[in-house]
Write a protein that holds these residues in place. Structure first.
Motif, short mmCIF file in Angstrom:
data_model
loop_
_atom_site.label_atom_id
_atom_site.label_comp_id
_atom_site.label_asym_id
_atom_site.label_seq_id
_atom_site.Cartn_x
_atom_site.Cartn_y
_atom_site.Cartn_z
N ASP B 136 0.84 -1.21 0.00
CA ASP B 136 0.00 0.00 0.00
C ASP B 136 0.87 1.26 0.00
OD1 ASP B 136 -2.47 1.30 0.01
OD2 ASP B 136 -2.70 1.22 2.18
N ASN B 137 2.05 1.14 0.60
CA ASN B 137 2.97 2.29 0.62
C ASN B 137 3.90 2.32 -0.60
OD1 ASN B 137 1.98 3.07 3.11
ND2 ASN B 137 3.51 1.91 4.25
N ARG B 165 4.96 7.40 7.45
CA ARG B 165 4.08 6.42 6.80
C ARG B 165 4.85 5.15 6.42
NH1 ARG B 165 -0.73 6.06 3.93
NH2 ARG B 165 -0.62 4.76 2.08
N GLN B 166 6.06 5.32 5.95
CA GLN B 166 6.81 4.18 5.43
C GLN B 166 7.34 3.27 6.55
OE1 GLN B 166 7.05 3.17 2.27
NE2 GLN B 166 6.17 4.96 1.25
N ILE B 167 7.17 3.69 7.79
CA ILE B 167 7.60 2.83 8.89
C ILE B 167 6.87 1.48 8.83
CG2 ILE B 167 5.96 3.65 10.67
CD1 ILE B 167 9.75 3.12 11.16
N LEU B 176 12.48 -3.95 1.26
CA LEU B 176 11.76 -2.93 0.48
C LEU B 176 11.81 -1.58 1.19
CD1 LEU B 176 8.74 -5.07 -0.79
CD2 LEU B 176 10.80 -4.39 -2.06
N TYR B 177 11.91 -1.60 2.51
CA TYR B 177 12.08 -0.34 3.24
C TYR B 177 13.44 0.30 2.90
CZ TYR B 177 12.51 3.05 7.02
OH TYR B 177 12.69 4.21 7.74
N LYS B 182 16.13 4.97 0.17
CA LYS B 182 16.97 5.56 -0.89
C LYS B 182 16.17 6.51 -1.77
CE LYS B 182 20.33 1.86 -1.19
NZ LYS B 182 19.84 0.48 -1.26
N ILE B 183 14.94 6.12 -2.06
CA ILE B 183 14.08 6.98 -2.90
C ILE B 183 13.80 8.29 -2.16
CG2 ILE B 183 11.78 7.21 -3.96
CD1 ILE B 183 13.56 5.26 -5.43
#
Lengths: 195, 195
Positions: B136-137, B165-167, B176-177, B182-183
């Motif tokens: 979803d993220n 949010r990405q936590i 993937l985190y 990096k992004i």
């Protein structure tokens, strides 16, 4: 980032283009044309909900991924309407080239895996493929039925043509084919399908 | 037609409306806004392709159906942007009412089953829910990254907000985190995310 993950994310980005491939089917409530990504999403949810009607027991994860990717080739080849006789002649060659290009973005093992699932759907011999085809036919039928058969009227489709296509529904689900037949009969009576 | 099948097909038709619920995220190639059905389709394909990166082994069929239905409530409640503080306050009450109305269209057993899957996603305690949240993220992130961070620029989002949010991505997939981080760093450097 590993090369493998890079290839997988590149593929994920590539298939975003399916959202721009529009079909002849219209959304319910007399909405706009539907796109391939929406159609695949809808088919996949329906497969999960209606799996009890499959003639044979199915691996539902396989049916779902089959539904989700079965139109990926249309990114290059475009959508061919089910009742477009001319388009259907060149469809196979166009879609084969697309299949090779698009799935080659993936790592080799996943390219092979997804092509196998894609081909299984096309060959339509397994329980999973037959049930996925039933969904591919039923999903636009329920939309079109909700819109008073508008897509059939627009393309002057005949009951015979719809039966020709829905025969695959019967191979996947006798019960859902019975429903389909009733819908077709109703639309012949109403005049939205040519008898 | 049995009452059961009628309820199932009515639900199938109801969720068609998700195709009209638009998100803040834009399609790749600087396209239009994405809708919920497209987002769910994309997440579900990505879950299948990226499952090797889940921190824990997952039941992929469950992850896929979770991804496919996780936004159904937005048919009534609308999309709440991840960084809309005001909207987020009333989100739960709006979505609870929608959940009850929409899943009640189904036969009782399937209503219970889908609400359980929906709640499992929301509670975010199982391996499947955590990996579905990672999708979803990640899914809007790859689109937004491909569009030079346009959605973040438009809403003046900060790196801190995105990390917040990405936590959840980290709980589903460390690997993937790492990519996500990096992004985010790249976009802070470029100025498309406020540092």
């Amino acid at each position: 980032m590993s090369n493998r993950l890079q290839q997988q994310l590149e593929f994920a980005l590539e298939i975003d283009k399916e959202k721009n491939i529009f079909r002849q089917t219209h959304l319910s409530q007399h909405g706009r044309n539907e796109n391939d990504a929406e159609h695949a999403w809808h088919m996949s949810v329906m497969a999960y909900l209606l799996k009890e009607y499959s003639n044979e027991k199915v691996d539902i994860a396989k049916v779902m991924i089959m539904c989700l990717i079965h139109d990926v080739v249309e990114i290059d080849a475009g959508d061919t309407y089910a009742y477009d006789a001319e388009g259907l002649k060149s469809q196979k060659a166009r879609e084969d080239a697309a299949k090779e290009r698009i799935f080659s973005i993936l790592p080799e093992d996943q390219k092979a895996e997804l092509i196998a699932i894609f081909d299984e759907f096309e060959d339509n011999q397994t329980a999973e493929a037959k049930f996925a085809h039933a969904m591919d036919n039923l999903q636009p039928l329920i939309l079109n039925n909700s819109n008073d058969g508008g897509d059939w009227i627009e393309h002057q489709v005949s009951a015979e043509q719809v039966y020709g296509r829905q025969i695959k529904t019967k191979e996947g689900s006798e019960k859902l084919y019975d429903y389909t037949k009733k819908i077709i009969e109703t639309h012949v009576e109403k005049g939205s399908l040519k008898g």
